[in-house]
Structures are given as C-alpha cells and as structure tokens.
Design a protein around this motif. Structure first.
Motif, mmCIF file in Angstrom:
data_model
loop_
_atom_site.group_PDB
_atom_site.id
_atom_site.type_symbol
_atom_site.label_atom_id
_atom_site.label_comp_id
_atom_site.label_asym_id
_atom_site.label_seq_id
_atom_site.Cartn_x
_atom_site.Cartn_y
_atom_site.Cartn_z
ATOM 1 N N CYS A 1 53.779 94.391 75.443
ATOM 2 C CA CYS A 1 53.576 93.370 76.105
ATOM 3 C C CYS A 1 53.354 94.764 77.539
ATOM 4 O O CYS A 1 54.530 95.849 77.695
ATOM 5 N N CYS B 1 55.699 88.353 76.343
ATOM 6 C CA CYS B 1 57.773 88.713 75.650
ATOM 7 C C CYS B 1 58.309 87.527 75.928
ATOM 8 O O CYS B 1 59.339 86.965 75.323
ATOM 9 N N CYS C 1 58.707 87.682 79.133
ATOM 10 C CA CYS C 1 59.045 88.499 80.884
ATOM 11 C C CYS C 1 58.338 87.191 82.097
ATOM 12 O O CYS C 1 58.627 86.769 82.641
#
Ligand SMILES: [Zn+2]
Length: 220
Positions: A43, A64, A66
């Motif tokens: 990521c 991910c 986030c």
C-alpha cells in the motif's frame, strides 16, 4: 491462511503482479484457497496486505484500509467537527470513562460507568448524537448512574445537568447514606438490578439480596 497453496497455476493467465489498484501495487502471488487467489500487495502508506484478487479487480479493495479511515476522518472534518465542541464532549466522555489518568475517572470509569462500544469512534457517536446537538449544550446521562449509551444520553444545558446531578439516588441503609450504585457495588450486584428492585417497591433491607437464593440443603 495456513491452507493456502503457494503456487500460481501455470494455466492462470491473470498474473496481477505489478498492477496497480488504487493505492495498492501487487507484489506477487500469495496463495490460493479453493478457487480464490490472494495477492501480496504494497500500500502507498507502507502496509503490506494480502488481498483477494476478485476484490482488487472489482475495485472493492483499493488500500490496506487506510483509505477508508481517511475518508471517515475527512467526513468529520468537513462538518468542522474535529476540535469542535461536540468533538470535545465526545473526547471528554471517553476520557472520564476509559482513561484512568483522567482526574475525573474515579467518578466515572472508576465507578463502572462505561461507553457504548459504538461510541468509541467519533463517527459512531456523531451518528447517534449529532442531530440533536446545539451550541452550548453538554452531554448528559438521563440516569446519572447509567452508562454513556444512546438510550441514556441527551444534550442539556448546564442548569439542567446540575438538576440531574441532584437526582442521584441516595439510599440509607444500616445507618449509612450512599448512592444506589455504591451500595450495589458493595454487595456485588449490578446497579440495574438494584434499581429495578427499588422501582418494584422492595424494602431497603431486601434491595441487596444475592441474585441466587441460597440452596436449602437438607441436613442428613
Ligand atoms: Zn494503506
């Protein structure tokens, strides 16, 4: 993922290695479970998640996790809520109940007053309490000995709040005057149980009976 098979079948034309999906770059094949193929990704934030190929291609997974966290945080910021009064109220509530270093903790968390799990995130709290909030109001528990949860909270003026504090239920028992919840704690009972017994009109002497009646043993 212990049962993953770590070999990309040669018949598989769809090697995703090197492809980019949102913030994720596929580093390589991670393994297979049944017909599902999983991929090692990197990521942009630095995390290395393993992602189901179908979710990559379907654009379901683009980070991910986030990205979703940032979107949620942005939504709250968009309302101007971070650092705002309602955010401060939420923070204060969490501190009083969950942070043992908070100077008011002994009146809240220390007395067993908890926060609804949904309210641990500001978004969850805002979903329940945001609509009824107005400037100048403070978060109040309707039952002063109850928890911070949707059914027991409302926004109130400081004066209303002070009145409510006076509504604390005091019980005189064995020559002592304590709050209902302090008595409940002393007898190892839940505050709700003692409260419902009191509402049923039980005599003070019987408010704190143990939950299970002692078993009558026959003397042989
Ligand atoms: Zn990330």
């Amino acid at each position: 993922m212990a049962d993953l098979i770590f070999k990309l079948p040669s018949s598989c034309a769809q090697d995703l290695t090197g492809q980019k999906f949102g913030r994720l770059t596929v580093i390589g094949f991670a393994g297979r479970r049944g017909k599902n193929r999983y991929w090692n990704c990197r990521c942009e934030c630095g995390e290395s998640p393993v992602v189901f190929g179908g979710n990559l291609k379907g654009c379901v997974t683009q980070s991910c996790g986030c990205l979703r966290r940032e979107v949620a945080a942005k939504a709250a910021t968009k309302h101007g809520l971070h650092g705002s009064k309602i955010h401060t109220s939420w923070n204060g509530m969490k501190n009083r109940c969950l942070n043992s270093k908070c100077e008011k903790f002994y009146c809240y968390g220390g007395r067993g007053i908890t926060v609804d799990p949904k309210w641990l995130t500001f978004e969850g709290f805002y979903a329940d309490m945001g609509a009824s909030w107005k400037a100048g109001l403070e978060l109040e528990r309707i039952d002063n000995e109850g928890d911070y949860e949707p059914s027991n909270c409302r926004w109130a003026t400081r004066r209303e709040q002070l009145n409510n504090t006076r509504r604390t239920i005091w019980i005189e028992h064995k020559g002592e005057r304590k709050t209902q919840s302090d008595w409940a704690r002393q007898y190892g009972l839940s505050r709700k149980l003692v409260d419902s017994r009191r509402r049923q009109g039980r005599m003070v002497e019987m408010l704190f009976d143990p939950v299970k009646e002692p078993i009558q043993r026959r003397v042989p």
